[in-house]
Enzyme design. Structure first.
Site, short mmCIF file in Angstrom:
data_model
loop_
_atom_site.label_atom_id
_atom_site.label_comp_id
_atom_site.label_asym_id
_atom_site.label_seq_id
_atom_site.Cartn_x
_atom_site.Cartn_y
_atom_site.Cartn_z
N ALA A 83 -44.45 12.98 -9.77
CA ALA A 83 -42.61 12.92 -9.35
C ALA A 83 -42.86 11.38 -9.40
O ALA A 83 -41.73 10.78 -9.89
CB ALA A 83 -43.26 12.65 -8.06
N ARG A 112 -32.68 14.97 -9.25
CA ARG A 112 -32.94 12.56 -8.68
C ARG A 112 -31.74 12.42 -9.12
O ARG A 112 -31.37 11.01 -8.86
CB ARG A 112 -33.81 12.13 -9.82
CG ARG A 112 -34.39 10.25 -8.77
CD ARG A 112 -35.03 9.93 -9.10
NE ARG A 112 -35.85 8.49 -9.38
CZ ARG A 112 -36.02 8.12 -10.22
NH1 ARG A 112 -35.40 8.39 -11.56
NH2 ARG A 112 -35.77 6.41 -10.25
N HIS A 145 -46.41 5.30 -10.41
CA HIS A 145 -44.98 4.44 -10.63
C HIS A 145 -46.68 3.51 -11.21
O HIS A 145 -46.16 3.05 -11.94
CB HIS A 145 -44.72 3.94 -9.31
CG HIS A 145 -44.05 4.27 -8.32
ND1 HIS A 145 -43.50 4.17 -7.03
CD2 HIS A 145 -42.71 5.26 -8.13
CE1 HIS A 145 -42.53 4.93 -6.23
NE2 HIS A 145 -42.33 5.80 -7.40
N CYS A 197 -44.90 13.81 -5.26
CA CYS A 197 -46.12 13.84 -5.64
C CYS A 197 -46.51 12.77 -6.56
O CYS A 197 -45.96 12.05 -7.40
CB CYS A 197 -47.18 15.25 -6.41
SG CYS A 197 -45.73 15.67 -7.70
S1 CFN Z 1 -40.17 6.80 -5.65
FE1 CFN Z 1 -38.82 5.34 -5.26
S2 CFN Z 1 -37.60 4.04 -7.19
S3 CFN Z 1 -38.89 3.65 -4.00
FE2 CFN Z 1 -36.89 3.95 -3.66
S4 CFN Z 1 -35.44 2.73 -4.79
FE3 CFN Z 1 -35.93 6.99 -3.21
S5 CFN Z 1 -38.01 8.26 -3.17
MO1 CFN Z 1 -36.26 9.12 -4.16
S6 CFN Z 1 -37.03 8.92 -6.47
FE4 CFN Z 1 -35.33 7.46 -5.84
FE5 CFN Z 1 -36.48 3.98 -6.38
FE6 CFN Z 1 -37.99 2.84 -5.51
FE7 CFN Z 1 -38.25 7.59 -4.94
S7 CFN Z 1 -34.61 5.67 -7.07
S8 CFN Z 1 -34.32 8.31 -3.69
S9 CFN Z 1 -36.35 4.77 -1.94
N1 CFN Z 1 -37.22 6.62 -5.15
C1 HCA Z 2 -39.45 12.91 -5.35
C2 HCA Z 2 -37.75 12.67 -6.08
C3 HCA Z 2 -36.77 12.19 -5.05
C4 HCA Z 2 -37.09 13.40 -4.44
C5 HCA Z 2 -35.80 13.14 -3.10
C6 HCA Z 2 -35.84 14.23 -1.81
C7 HCA Z 2 -35.76 12.11 -5.64
O1 HCA Z 2 -40.45 11.55 -4.63
O2 HCA Z 2 -39.82 13.63 -5.85
O3 HCA Z 2 -36.26 14.15 -1.16
O4 HCA Z 2 -34.42 14.73 -1.55
O5 HCA Z 2 -35.35 10.64 -5.09
O6 HCA Z 2 -35.44 13.17 -6.12
O7 HCA Z 2 -37.58 10.96 -4.01
#
Ligand code: CFN
Ligand code: HCA
Length: 530
Positions: free
Chosen positions: A56, A87, A185, A53
């Site tokens: 998040a 995370r 973001h 969401c």
């Molecule tokens: S929201 Fe982003 S910030 S897009 Fe990426 S590299 Fe994932 S979903 Mo989980 S929280 Fe995480 Fe980063 Fe960029 Fe999210 S650190 S793993 S692919 N990510």
């Molecule tokens: C998020 C955080 C998440 C969830 C990871 C997952 C992360 O988007 O709410 O679904 O395993 O990296 O912690 O992306």
């Protein structure tokens, strides 16, 4: 069953409206003249999506890793508690610095607050946090119910700033806003740019850089900083892994911004470029070749012979230290296949590293990537925004509400493209093999069906589907949290990743599991069409 037949059979199960929608989110690389995909649109109700969401994306992803800030979540306790530490963005303070990462701050809203309003409770929480911890700054992030009842968190923040004399920033990042984490973001980027970046005046040294979109998951940022430090760069700030509010304030003083995760932070990269003239460079520190290319590109940007030479020395040294281990793991991985389904950048970033281990990516997708993350985009060429260039006719820098925007007439843009090399952010699809599948916002039904028919050696995804895959006898590596491991970035990280996936794929455990597709179906039914 071939992949294309499998996709057809999945789509056939959907009602016509859903089918029509999902078809646009599925692309076979190279099948059509242009690899265009629908992305960043609302998931259809009823579909079990992996997306997160807005809250998040704002508090969890961009703000959360700033360790000298107290991050208060205004909402029911679960929003804060169930996201606490999951995370794995690590943080370590230097002497005398604060680190609040291990705390979980929430206003713990109750039913009565929903009825009578939660501002009083929020005021109390901010006061308590300030008195107990004396942080550099406080953030307030609201979750769904706050938006529905209309608490004025901005007013509470303003009042608290006056009372306590520290910066208190409020983020209206209610979970339901937008279609995924991505909206969060953007909200976080805007406020950090508006209120923090540019307010500091720290001294910078030569080769001063910021690392954007690096969140130190499992210690990735530490490995990246180790390599860059060894070459001789001065890291002004990291956004935001193991980062600090204090450093962020002077981020505008760096000479160059490296962007690791484009999706989550491209807004800040662009706003800094427009406001301060600092260019940005898309980088990738995942995988050996990507790391080497990145290091060479950064050195090339500065163009200093000594720096270029030092970069080559460090690359050679690092390669020597990992080569033997990588060769060993490659033997264990060669010929295997992977499905990748991760947020908005890792499904792309990990493909090179997998390839280096001999693992082919047959399908990749993002939860919430935008079209540019898939298809690439032209990046406006670097324009030094000094006082003079602000007067260039046709070039307008405006600030609408919270965004700095650069407006160029089409003619001016074309002229600029001719004048300087147009940097391009290539996106994921370009680097994939013809015939491989790209699926946006993959859902649980589709994941299960693909796992059953493709039986990959490796499924890289998150917590929501990891155990579904493993119960089918398919090793699943969480590419969000890295399970309990990491770092995976840079040279040393590549070896840790190689070790983890080699062990995971080759363990005899999978032979003891009878996959679901070999068992009798427990339930059978027909999907009724409209
Ligand atoms: S929201 Fe982003 S910030 S897009 Fe990426 S590299 Fe994932 S979903 Mo989980 S929280 Fe995480 Fe980063 Fe960029 Fe999210 S650190 S793993 S692919 N990510
Ligand atoms: C998020 C955080 C998440 C969830 C990871 C997952 C992360 O988007 O709410 O679904 O395993 O990296 O912690 O992306």
């Amino acid at each position: 069953m071939t992949m294309s037949k499998k996709i057809d059979s999945i789509l056939e199960k959907y009602p016509p409206k859903v089918k029509k929608n999902r078809m646009k989110h599925i692309v076979v690389k190279g099948k059509n003249e242009k690899d265009e995909i629908e992305a960043n649109t609302r998931t259809m109700p009823g579909i079990i999506s992996n997306r997160g969401c807005c809250f998040a994306g704002c508090k969890g992803v961009v703000l959360g890793p700033l360790r000298d800030v107290v991050h208060i979540v205004h909402g029911p306790v679960g929003c804060s508690y169930y996201t606490w530490g999951t995370r794995r963005h690590k943080g370590r303070s230097k002497d005398g610095e604060s680190n609040f990462l291990s705390y979980c701050f929430t206003t713990d809203m109750q039913e009565s607050d929903i009825v009578f309003g939660g501002e009083k409770r929020l005021r109390k929480a901010v006061k308590e946090a300030y008195e107990l911890f004396k942080p550099e700054a406080i953030t307030i992030s609201s979750t769904c119910p706050v938006g529905l009842i209309g608490d004025d968190i901005q007013a509470v923040a303003k009042e608290a700033e006056e009372e306590f004399g520290i910066q208190v920033m409020a983020f209206n990042c209610e979970g339901y806003k937008g279609v995924s984490q991505s909206a969060g973001h953007h909200i976080a980027n805007n406020v950090l740019m508006q209120d923090v970046i540019g307010t500091g005046d720290a001294e910078t040294k030569t080769y001063a850089i910021n690392i954007l979109g690096e969140y130190n998951i499992g210690g990735d940022g530490w490995e990246i900083s180790r390599i860059l430090g060894k070459i001789g760069y001065h890291i002004v700030s990291v956004m935001t892994g193991d980062g600090t509010y204090k450093e962020l304030k002077s981020a505008h003083k760096a000479d160059l911004n490296l962007v690791q995760c484009h999706r989550s932070i491209n807004y800040i990269a662009e706003m800094i470029e427009i406001k301060y003239g600092t260019p940005w460079l898309k980088v990738n520190f995942i995988g050996i070749e990507s790391t080497i290319n990145t290091l060479r590109n950064v050195a090339k940007y500065f163009g200093d012979e000594v720096l270029i030479q030092r970069t080559e020395e460090v690359i050679a040294e690092e390669l020597t230290s990992i080569q033997e281990a990588m060769d060993m793991y490659k033997k264990m991985c060669e010929g295997k296949t992977a499905l990748l389904f991760v947020g908005g950048s890792r499904a792309h970033h990990y493909q090179g590293l997998l390839k280096e281990l001999g693992i082919e990516t047959v399908m990749a997708g993002y939860e919430f990537g935008h079209r540019d993350d898939y298809e690439g985009r032209d990046v406006i060429p670097y324009i030094k925004m000094d006082a003079d260039s602000r007067n260039i006719p046709d070039l307008h820098v405006t600030k609408d509400e919270k965004n700095y925007r650069l407006y160029l007439s089409p003619e001016k843009l074309e002229a600029l493209k001719k004048e300087m090399p147009l940097s391009r952010y290539d996106g994921m699809i370009k680097e994939m093999k013809n015939g491989s599948y790209v699926i946006d916002d993959l859902n649980h039904f589709e994941s299960e069906e693909l796992l059953k028919s493709l039986k990959p050696s490796l499924f890289c995804s998150g917590i929501k589907d990891k155990y579904v895959a493993q119960k089918m006898g398919i090793f699943s590596k969480q590419l969000h949290s890295y399970d309990y491991s990491g770092p995976y970035a840079g040279f040393k990280g590549a070896v840790i990743f190689a070790k983890d996936v080699s062990m995971g794929m080759n363990t005899p455990t999978w032979g003891f599991i009878t996959p679901l597709w070999k068992q009798e179906p427990l339930l059978q039914g027909e999907v009724m069409e409209e």
